[in-house]
Each structure stands twice: as C-alpha cells, then as structure tokens.
Design a protein around this motif. Structure first.
Motif, PDB file in Angstrom:
ATOM      1  N   THR A 140       0.817  -1.211   0.000  1.00 37.80           N
ATOM      2  CA  THR A 140       0.000   0.000   0.000  1.00 37.80           C
ATOM      3  C   THR A 140       0.850   1.258   0.000  1.00 37.80           C
ATOM      4  N   LYS A 141       0.593   2.116  -0.976  1.00 39.50           N
ATOM      5  CA  LYS A 141       1.255   3.413  -1.003  1.00 39.50           C
ATOM      6  C   LYS A 141       0.247   4.561  -0.982  1.00 39.50           C
ATOM      7  N   ALA A 142      -0.926   4.359  -1.556  1.00 41.93           N
ATOM      8  CA  ALA A 142      -1.896   5.453  -1.675  1.00 41.93           C
ATOM      9  C   ALA A 142      -2.353   5.924  -0.295  1.00 41.93           C
ATOM     10  N   PRO A 143      -2.325   7.251  -0.060  1.00 45.03           N
ATOM     11  CA  PRO A 143      -2.707   7.766   1.264  1.00 45.03           C
ATOM     12  C   PRO A 143      -4.132   7.373   1.667  1.00 45.03           C
ATOM     13  N   GLU A 144      -5.048   7.331   0.689  1.00 42.24           N
ATOM     14  CA  GLU A 144      -6.432   6.955   1.019  1.00 42.24           C
ATOM     15  C   GLU A 144      -6.475   5.533   1.582  1.00 42.24           C
ATOM     16  N   THR A 145      -5.726   4.640   0.915  1.00 50.19           N
ATOM     17  CA  THR A 145      -5.770   3.233   1.313  1.00 50.19           C
ATOM     18  C   THR A 145      -5.041   3.026   2.633  1.00 50.19           C
ATOM     19  N   LEU A 146      -3.910   3.743   2.827  1.00 44.81           N
ATOM     20  CA  LEU A 146      -3.226   3.661   4.120  1.00 44.81           C
ATOM     21  C   LEU A 146      -4.162   4.087   5.248  1.00 44.81           C
ATOM     22  N   ALA A 147      -4.904   5.173   5.026  1.00 46.38           N
ATOM     23  CA  ALA A 147      -5.828   5.666   6.064  1.00 46.38           C
ATOM     24  C   ALA A 147      -6.968   4.679   6.285  1.00 46.38           C
ATOM     25  N   HIS A 148      -7.461   4.082   5.191  1.00 46.13           N
ATOM     26  CA  HIS A 148      -8.550   3.111   5.303  1.00 46.13           C
ATOM     27  C   HIS A 148      -8.080   1.885   6.086  1.00 46.13           C
ATOM     28  N   ILE A 149      -6.886   1.369   5.742  1.00 43.25           N
ATOM     29  CA  ILE A 149      -6.364   0.188   6.433  1.00 43.25           C
ATOM     30  C   ILE A 149      -6.115   0.506   7.909  1.00 43.25           C
ATOM     31  N   ASP A 150      -5.632   1.719   8.181  1.00 39.75           N
ATOM     32  CA  ASP A 150      -5.414   2.110   9.579  1.00 39.75           C
ATOM     33  C   ASP A 150      -6.746   2.080  10.336  1.00 39.75           C
ATOM     34  N   TRP A 151      -7.801   2.574   9.694  1.00 37.33           N
ATOM     35  CA  TRP A 151      -9.130   2.535  10.343  1.00 37.33           C
ATOM     36  C   TRP A 151      -9.593   1.085  10.516  1.00 37.33           C
ATOM     37  N   LEU A 152      -9.464   0.292   9.456  1.00 37.71           N
ATOM     38  CA  LEU A 152      -9.898  -1.109   9.546  1.00 37.71           C
ATOM     39  C   LEU A 152      -9.154  -1.852  10.662  1.00 37.71           C
ATOM     40  N   SER A 153      -7.859  -1.552  10.807  1.00 39.46           N
ATOM     41  CA  SER A 153      -7.054  -2.281  11.794  1.00 39.46           C
ATOM     42  C   SER A 153      -7.536  -2.010  13.211  1.00 39.46           C
ATOM     43  N   ARG A 154      -8.275  -0.920  13.388  1.00 47.96           N
ATOM     44  CA  ARG A 154      -8.800  -0.593  14.723  1.00 47.96           C
ATOM     45  C   ARG A 154     -10.203  -1.148  14.954  1.00 47.96           C
ATOM     46  N   GLN A 155     -10.782  -1.820  13.960  1.00 47.25           N
ATOM     47  CA  GLN A 155     -12.136  -2.369  14.109  1.00 47.25           C
ATOM     48  C   GLN A 155     -12.059  -3.834  14.530  1.00 47.25           C
ATOM     49  N   LEU A 156     -13.094  -4.296  15.261  1.00 55.10           N
ATOM     50  CA  LEU A 156     -13.244  -5.727  15.487  1.00 55.10           C
ATOM     51  C   LEU A 156     -13.535  -6.385  14.142  1.00 55.10           C
ATOM     52  N   SER A 157     -13.392  -7.705  14.098  1.00 55.92           N
ATOM     53  CA  SER A 157     -13.703  -8.412  12.847  1.00 55.92           C
ATOM     54  C   SER A 157     -15.178  -8.270  12.492  1.00 55.92           C
ATOM     55  N   PHE A 158     -15.464  -8.477  11.202  1.00 54.05           N
ATOM     56  CA  PHE A 158     -16.839  -8.400  10.711  1.00 54.05           C
ATOM     57  C   PHE A 158     -17.341  -9.802  10.359  1.00 54.05           C
ATOM     58  N   ASP A 159     -18.628 -10.025  10.573  1.00 60.14           N
ATOM     59  CA  ASP A 159     -19.240 -11.305  10.181  1.00 60.14           C
ATOM     60  C   ASP A 159     -19.565 -11.336   8.696  1.00 60.14           C
ATOM     61  N   LEU A 160     -19.713 -10.163   8.111  1.00 62.33           N
ATOM     62  CA  LEU A 160     -20.090 -10.078   6.701  1.00 62.33           C
ATOM     63  C   LEU A 160     -19.574  -8.756   6.147  1.00 62.33           C
ATOM     64  N   CYS A 161     -18.917  -8.832   4.990  1.00 58.88           N
ATOM     65  CA  CYS A 161     -18.441  -7.612   4.322  1.00 58.88           C
ATOM     66  C   CYS A 161     -19.028  -7.550   2.919  1.00 58.88           C
ATOM     67  N   LEU A 162     -19.521  -6.378   2.553  1.00 51.72           N
ATOM     68  CA  LEU A 162     -20.088  -6.154   1.223  1.00 51.72           C
ATOM     69  C   LEU A 162     -19.369  -4.978   0.580  1.00 51.72           C
ATOM     70  N   CYS A 163     -18.814  -5.200  -0.611  1.00 57.76           N
ATOM     71  CA  CYS A 163     -18.163  -4.122  -1.364  1.00 57.76           C
ATOM     72  C   CYS A 163     -18.996  -3.872  -2.621  1.00 57.76           C
ATOM     73  N   LEU A 164     -19.389  -2.614  -2.819  1.00 53.47           N
ATOM     74  CA  LEU A 164     -20.306  -2.298  -3.921  1.00 53.47           C
ATOM     75  C   LEU A 164     -19.543  -1.670  -5.084  1.00 53.47           C
ATOM     76  N   HIS A 165     -19.715  -2.261  -6.261  1.00 51.88           N
ATOM     77  CA  HIS A 165     -19.005  -1.818  -7.463  1.00 51.88           C
ATOM     78  C   HIS A 165     -19.950  -1.765  -8.657  1.00 51.88           C
ATOM     79  N   GLU A 166     -19.359  -1.315  -9.801  1.00 46.24           N
ATOM     80  CA  GLU A 166     -20.042  -1.397 -11.089  1.00 46.24           C
ATOM     81  C   GLU A 166     -19.053  -1.915 -12.131  1.00 46.24           C
TER      82      GLU A 166
END
Ligand SMILES: [Zn+2]
Length: 279
Positions: A140-166
């Motif tokens: 990871t180099k992109a600042p957005e993704t570094l910040a997102h991963i930093d936030w995710l690393s502070r969350q408890l695990s999820f039972d279900l993840c949904l990513c919305l795309h087109e």
C-alpha cells in the motif's frame, strides 16, 4: 439473447444502453453533495460519523451504528463503496440505504460511502494520482488506502463484508463470493432478489472467471496475487465472508442503484438465517 435474458429484459424494461464502449461514459455525480446527503441522513437516524483524515486529500467517512441490544451477539456488518470514481451507483445506493434506514434491527453496521473522493471529483476510476485504489491493499502506497487500512485495523472483525461496485462491460448484475470456510452462502438469495429489479449477467465466464447464474466463486489464495483488492484485505484480516456486488454500468443509473440497494438488503435479510443454519 437467450430466452431467460429476453424475459428479464421484458420484466425490467431495462436493456444495455450500448453507450459505454471502451470505458464508462455514463452519468456522473457530485460526490461532495452525495456524501453530505449521506452524513445528513446518518445524523437524522442517530448513526455515528467518524472522519478518517487522509494527508493532502479529502477525508473519508465511516458511518456506524451500534446494535440495539445483546451487543456481544449482534452480527457485525461492513459495507463500503466508491473506491472507483467512475462507478456512481455505489455511493448513490449507500445514500438511499441511509435515507430509507431499513436495516437489521440488531446489528453493528459500518458503512464507508466513498473510498476515493478525488477519483469521483475527476470522474475517473483511479484517484487523483492515477492509482487504482482497489489494487493497493497489499503493497500500500496510496494515502487513502493507508488511512482506510489504519481505520480497519482498529475495528473488530466483521461477520459479513459487502463491497459495492459497477462493471461497464457486463450484461447484467453479478456477485463475487469469497467464502473459504463454506459458511452458508447468501449469494443465491442476493441474485434472486436483484433479478427482480435488474437483469443478471448469466454468462458462463465473467471477467475471465467461471460464473453461474450471476455468481462467481473464485478459488483464489490472496497470497498468490500481488495486487490486492479491498476484498482480499478484508478476507485476510477482517472477515470470513465477503461479497463484491457488481452493478452493470451500461444500464440506466436508477436500475444500477436499485440493483445494489436490493443486493445489500437481500444479503442482510438472508444473513441471520444463514448464521442460524451454521450453528
Ligand atoms: Zn469497481
């Protein structure tokens, strides 16, 4: 067009526009307006808003709701979108879900309505540095993704993840399922419900992978791939059940938003029964 597809087209009165030839050339959105609508709806309905600051970039926002009771038993569900700036239906779907506020009553919910604000402002897939953020989750180099991963690393695990795309190339809606432990699948229910509002892509190969009835179940080991999408990070660090919902962006925008809203609702509706079956 086979008979199933022609029947679908008739039911939905929605057909490919054939406007998007070498990339997505359709409707665009003002992401700042859509995001402020999301935050306003979140405040109206009593959700919490966490600003995730990103150096030299617009902030990301995590919108969260705690369970109403039995905190330790409540499922933890994560929904993200807006990682590709040329896929407007995702943030619009999250806005609609927040505004309508019909969720599993007792669940912890975390929504990220836009992971790539600069891409949306420039109306392109990558961020303002030209990086496809959905390939950044291992090295990871992109600042957005570094910040997102930093936030995710502070969350408890999820039972279900949904990513919305087109996907501008697809002939209809489809879904990727990452379910390495063979937990009860939500995919059949998701495509059955989405088929009521949007054609499915019934191709036997989608994006180079075998598909059936709009469902791709890739047998991938994330460690074998150098460019991780968000879903690989989630599967490796945060969840054992992940779905990537792909709306067909060569169809009218309201159809695509309906597909993603319906897909999320279907996954959430099927989830408690699936958990019960697995115990
Ligand atoms: Zn995408």
């Amino acid at each position: 067009m086979d008979s199933a597809t022609s029947k679908q087209a008739k039911v939905h009165n929605a057909q490919r526009l054939r406007k998007n030839i070498s990339s997505y050339l359709g409707e665009t959105i003002d992401i700042d307006v859509v995001l402020s609508d999301c935050l306003a709806a979140a405040k109206t309905h009593g959700w919490s808003i966490e600003e995730i600051t990103v150096p030299n970039k617009p902030s990301l926002f995590a919108i969260t709701r705690s369970p109403s009771r039995n905190t330790h038993q409540a499922p933890r569900i994560y929904v993200s979108t807006g990682i590709h700036g040329d896929e407007p239906a995702g943030p619009l779907a999250v806005r609609k879900l927040l505004q309508e506020n019909q969720w599993l009553e007792n669940a912890s919910l975390s929504l990220i309505p836009c992971l790539n604000p600069t891409g949306f402002r420039l109306k392109r897939r990558g961020n303002d540095d030209g990086t496809d953020l959905n390939r950044e989750y291992l090295n990871t180099k992109a600042p957005e993704t570094l910040a997102h991963i930093d936030w995710l690393s502070r969350q408890l695990s999820f039972d279900l993840c949904l990513c919305l795309h087109e996907d501008w190339e697809s002939d209809g809606f489809y879904v990727y399922e990452l379910n390495p432990e063979n937990l009860p699948s939500l995919a059949d229910h998701v495509v059955a419900q989405v088929a009521k509002v949007c054609p499915l892509d019934l191709s036997e190969m989608i994006e180079g992978r075998p598909a059936k009835n709009g469902i791709i179940r890739p047998s991938v080991d994330p460690r074998s791939r150098p460019q991780w999408p968000e879903a690989f990070y989630l599967l490796t660090h945060k969840t054992r059940l992940s779905y990537t919902l792909e709306a067909p962006s060569d169809f009218p925008l309201p159809t695509r938003v309906a597909a993603l809203v319906t897909g999320v609702r279907a996954a959430l509706a099927a989830f408690p029964a699936a958990v019960a079956r697995s115990h």
